[in-house]
Write a protein that holds these residues in place. Structure first.
Motif, short mmCIF file in Angstrom:
data_model
loop_
_atom_site.label_atom_id
_atom_site.label_comp_id
_atom_site.label_asym_id
_atom_site.label_seq_id
_atom_site.Cartn_x
_atom_site.Cartn_y
_atom_site.Cartn_z
N PHE A 205 6.94 -3.07 10.41
CA PHE A 205 6.30 -4.39 9.83
C PHE A 205 6.67 -3.61 7.95
O PHE A 205 6.87 -4.52 6.84
N GLY A 206 7.02 -2.55 8.08
CA GLY A 206 7.51 -1.91 6.99
C GLY A 206 8.76 -2.38 5.90
O GLY A 206 8.68 -2.66 5.40
N ALA A 207 9.31 -3.31 7.24
CA ALA A 207 10.61 -2.86 6.74
C ALA A 207 11.54 -4.57 6.86
O ALA A 207 11.86 -5.47 6.97
N LEU A 208 10.23 -5.38 7.29
CA LEU A 208 9.66 -7.03 8.43
C LEU A 208 10.35 -7.93 6.50
O LEU A 208 9.14 -8.57 5.94
N ASN A 209 11.37 -9.22 6.30
CA ASN A 209 10.99 -9.77 5.88
C ASN A 209 10.06 -10.80 6.13
O ASN A 209 9.76 -11.17 7.13
N ALA B 211 7.75 7.38 5.57
CA ALA B 211 7.95 8.04 5.03
C ALA B 211 8.01 9.19 5.27
O ALA B 211 8.62 10.09 5.73
N ALA B 212 6.66 9.73 5.32
CA ALA B 212 6.31 10.78 5.43
C ALA B 212 6.33 10.89 6.78
O ALA B 212 7.04 12.22 7.18
N GLY B 213 6.42 9.99 7.98
CA GLY B 213 6.51 10.23 9.44
C GLY B 213 8.26 10.47 9.54
O GLY B 213 8.78 11.25 10.48
N TYR B 214 9.05 9.82 8.84
CA TYR B 214 10.69 9.69 8.90
C TYR B 214 11.09 11.31 8.11
O TYR B 214 11.86 12.15 9.21
N GLY C 41 15.29 2.66 6.68
CA GLY C 41 15.78 3.10 7.43
C GLY C 41 16.72 4.66 7.26
O GLY C 41 17.17 5.35 6.48
N LEU C 42 16.46 5.09 8.93
CA LEU C 42 17.80 6.50 9.23
C LEU C 42 19.04 6.10 9.49
O LEU C 42 19.85 7.39 10.00
N GLU C 43 19.63 5.09 9.61
CA GLU C 43 20.60 4.74 9.78
C GLU C 43 21.58 4.99 9.58
O GLU C 43 21.65 5.29 8.57
N ILE D 20 17.13 2.48 2.26
CA ILE D 20 16.11 2.77 1.17
C ILE D 20 15.77 1.31 0.60
O ILE D 20 16.54 0.89 -0.41
N VAL D 21 15.17 0.50 -0.11
CA VAL D 21 14.55 -0.22 -0.81
C VAL D 21 13.39 0.31 -1.21
O VAL D 21 12.17 0.67 -0.94
N THR D 22 13.72 0.51 -2.94
CA THR D 22 11.56 0.71 -3.36
C THR D 22 11.30 -0.09 -4.42
O THR D 22 12.16 -1.47 -5.05
N MET D 23 9.81 -0.20 -4.89
CA MET D 23 9.64 -1.11 -6.14
C MET D 23 8.95 -0.89 -7.05
O MET D 23 8.25 0.42 -6.76
N ASP D 24 9.16 -0.64 -8.21
CA ASP D 24 8.11 0.47 -9.33
C ASP D 24 7.78 -1.11 -10.07
O ASP D 24 7.92 -2.02 -9.85
#
Lengths: 110, 665
Positions: free
Chosen positions: B292-296, B311-314, B391-393, B398-402
């Motif tokens: 759900f962290g990556a779901l548009n 992020a911490a888990g990956y 994603g680790l593929e 990665i997409v980040t927001m500031d």
């Protein structure tokens, strides 16, 4: 899992205590020309600076002791079992130092 | 009679900083106190879990003995905060008085000296007035000294009067005192790893009760203390068997058939998500953070919360893979094996050597890949980046927001990076974006979008696949953004290098934006030859490129993959953009003309300032056009750049600027 929850709170506790100590250290350097007040604050701060982090360290140490000790007694699902309790009885008879070394008080002999 | 002006006491205390530091000290101590209360509440669970007659009482009570000292400590720090708040409040006006007196003193001293030198009756009058003023001045100084002395004494006495909360208040012989000395910083992360080994691995569901209701910061701390737990959650996917009507079933249905890639599908996902009870939303975010962290369609704020765990888990997952990869293959090991193998010695050794070189190549590639992933994840976790997709593929995505996206957000910028962008480049690109997007806030938000694989090398980019794979993903991100951004928000997409043609392909797939900025683009997009080929024909388009950027070769030759066709190439001029000046690395240095392909985002450069001007709709410097001099030589006309020829005419703020509004359609 109890100790996982304690670990999360312990981590937050350590961070908050560390932040408080850092802020206190910073405050101590911000009295400028107020030399008397700076001295008074230094006297206040010195015996209190490490208290929060010492408490955080004690929470960690106690958790570690419980984990190590529980390992002697518990089965894989984290519950104390009758068999483990029996084991403890026999452990007490000859191995009190094992517990004493882990920080427990004198273990009564059976 | 003579009167001398007194010396003004020097009061020099940084009141604001002192006030902030003391407030922070007390506030964080109070937080520490509340975390000890939480730890105590968790610890009480041992009453059920820890049963052993000889030790259980000691175990159950072990944390209680810390409550008193913690309360004393937080109370003492709060008392110090109060005393110093009163000091700040009363001291600030005294310092202002001291500054006023110090500023007035020189003029008054001069006036006094002049008046006392005067002759006659008029001179006497002047001297008398000057003396009165001097006495009044000295009176103020005396009052100031007295007030300051009183305040200092009062504050010092208040601080000295605070009791309790010192190290002495801690138990001299704590219960369950470890025999070994305690480390300076409690290594909770390794402690919880040990728990897994001691008591068996935990399931994602077993963590849920610990996580529910934590603030974002607490969630971050939890992940830092329980990296294995975070890794387990990050790897968790929706179960194949789902209870009909459950939140899992509702979302799985909304997500079916790649719905997250289409505008209609993303809207349906959003509706399904909003239809869930808040408890269910929270549960899904915590239990399946990578999903759900990556779901548009899931709101960005929710995605960011989930990805604290992802992020911490990956990072933990990659760290484990790095450990498992082990040491570099050693040729001696292969040769030793060969010695024990039957067969023709030369052939056996050759085979061993071939195996070694193949294994070494594989090892090196995997080693590099993991190091790349690790450096990006370290940067994201340690800098608390707001991650909206991870994603680790391949080399990682990665997409980040500031900033804080919300109804008040009026300006949104998205940087689509170029060749070589992977997780390892996250820090470099984050700094590039920082150089052009101003201060992030609720009003101004920016995204770094590396949500697909980008070519590792320019030579890898002779293919349309990067664009065809990534374009739809970028367009889908834009659809998700459209659902959250206000419709009149000013949006800008910046496509850099290979990101330029990726951006164009995204536009072909439905991305729309107020502005499109091409920064030395590889092309205009696969099968994109004019604005009419996009879903975004009304966008304002801008182009920045140095005069000697080698990307021009790709624009000429790579057209079939990055532009409309092989014959027309992929030059951005096909999109009719306004070309802006790349100018100088440092506009105050006429010798710092920007060249090449890598410096467009250098902070304060002409190029970065122009990109920021487009994002914010302020001012930009148009491209300084080349001048064509007709010659009668065999080489044809001579083309010169006035900027290159006379840079000093354009540095020092002398580049022409125009309003962005004047360039807009």
């Amino acid at each position: 899992m109890v100790l996982v929850d304690v670990a999360a709170d312990g981590q937050s506790l350590d961070k908050a205590a560390g932040d408080a100590a850092a802020a206190g250290e910073q405050a101590a350097s911000l009295f400028g020309s107020a030399v008397d007040v700076a001295d008074a604050f230094a006297g206040f701060w010195s015996p209190r600076r490490d208290v929060g982090q010492r408490i955080a360290g004690l929470v960690y140490g106690k958790s570690r002791v419980v984990a190590e000790t529980a390992e002697l007694f518990v089965d894989a699902d984290g519950q104390m079992s009758a068999a483990a309790a029996d084991f403890a009885e026999s452990l007490n008879a000859g191995d009190a130092p094992v517990l004493a070394a882990r920080g427990f008080g004198p273990v009564p002999q059976p | 009679m003579t009167t001398r002006l007194g010396t003004v006491p020097e009061l020099d205390v940084p009141w604001d900083q002192l006030s902030d530091a003391v407030e922070e000290m007390s506030r964080r101590a109070a937080s520490a106190g509340s975390y000890l209360v939480d730890a105590g509440a968790a610890w009480s669970g041992l009453k059920d879990a820890y049963r052993q007659p000889d030790t259980e009482l000691e175990v159950h009570a072990a944390l209680t003995e810390l409550d008193g000292p913690m309360q004393e400590w937080t109370a003492a720090l709060a008392a110090a905060r109060d005393a110093l708040a009163a000091f700040v409040s009363a001291g600030r006006p005294l310092q202002a008085e001291a500054e006023e007196l110090a500023a007035a003193r020189p003029a008054l001293a001069a006036h006094l000296a002049t008046a006392l030198d005067g002759d006659g009756a008029q001179g006497d009058n002047q001297a008398e007035r000057a003396l009165r003023r001097a006495e009044a001045f000295n009176g103020r100084i005396a009052a100031l000294r007295a007030d300051w002395q009183a305040l200092s004494s009062e504050t010092s006495a208040a601080l000295k009067g605070i009791s309790g909360g010192t190290l002495d208040s801690l138990p001299a012989t704590p219960l369950l005192a470890a025999s070994a000395s305690l480390p300076a910083a409690p290594p909770w992360a390794s402690f919880t790893s040990g728990l897994n080994e001691r008591f068996g691995p935990l399931t994602p569901e077993s963590y849920l009760a610990s996580l529910t209701g934590l603030t974002d910061q607490e969630l971050r701390d939890w992940a830092a203390a329980n990296p294995e737990g975070a890794a387990l959650l990050a790897a968790n996917t929706l179960p194949a068997l789902r209870l009909p009507g459950s939140a899992e079933a509702v979302m799985a249905q909304a997500m079916a058939n790649d719905a997250a890639l289409t505008e209609a599908g993303i809207s349906a996902i959003r509706d399904a998500w909003k239809g869930l009870a808040p408890d269910d939303q929270e549960r899904l975010l915590l239990l399946y953070p990578a999903v759900f962290g990556a779901l548009n369609g899931v709101p960005f704020a929710n995605r960011i919360r989930a990805n604290t765990l992802t992020a911490a888990g990956y990072r933990e997952t990659v760290a484990t893979q790095q450990e498992r990869l082990g040491a570099k293959p050693d040729l001696n090991d292969y040769l030793a094996d060969a010695r024990n193998t039957h067969g023709h010695p030369r052939a056996v050794y050759q085979q061993a050597y071939n195996r070694y070189t193949a294994d070494l190549e594989d090892w090196q590639a995997e080693h590099n890949r993991l190091a790349t992933l690790r450096s990006g994840l370290d940067f994201a976790v340690e800098n608390r980046l707001q991650v909206v997709m991870l994603g680790l593929e391949g080399d990682g995505r990665i997409v980040t927001m500031d900033g804080a996206l919300g109804p008040g957000t009026r300006t949104i910028a998205t940087l689509v990076p170029g060749t070589g962008a992977d997780l390892g480049q996250l820090e470099a690109y984050t700094h590039r974006l920082d150089a052009v997007n101003g201060e992030p806030s609720a009003d101004t938000v920016s995204f770094y979008w590396q949500g697909t694989d980008l070519p590792d090398e320019i030579s890898d980019n002779i293919t349309a696949s990067f664009n065809e794979d990534g374009g739809p993903l970028l367009a889908a991100f834009d659809h998700a953004l459209d659902l959250e951004a206000r419709s009149d928000a000013r949006t800008t997409y910046i496509g850099y290098s290979a990101g330029g043609s990726l951006l164009g392909t995204g536009e072909r797939e439905g991305l729309d934006s107020t502005n499109i900025v091409y920064v030395a683009p590889a092309g205009t997009g696969h099968n994109v030859g004019s604005p009419a080929d996009t879903a975004n024909p009304d966008a304002n388009r801008y182009w920045l490129q140095t005069r000697d950027d080698p990307i021009s070769a790709a624009q000429l030759l790579g057209g079939g993959y990055h532009g409309s066709s092989f014959w027309r190439g992929g030059s951005p001029t096909a999109m009719d953009p306004v070309r802006l000046e790349t100018g100088f690395l440092a506009p105050e240095d006429s010798g710092s003309l920007m060249g090449g392909h890598t410096d467009y985002f250098r902070r304060d450069s002409t190029s970065a300032t122009n990109i920021q001007g487009i994002i914010e709709g302020t001012e930009v410097s148009p491209y300084v056009e080349d001048q064509i001099h007709q010659t009668y030589s065999a080489y044809g006309p001579l083309i010169v750049s006035p900027l290159e020829q006379n840079p000093e005419d354009y540095a020092y703020g002398n580049l022409e600027t125009v309003t962005v509004e004047s360039l807009e359609k």
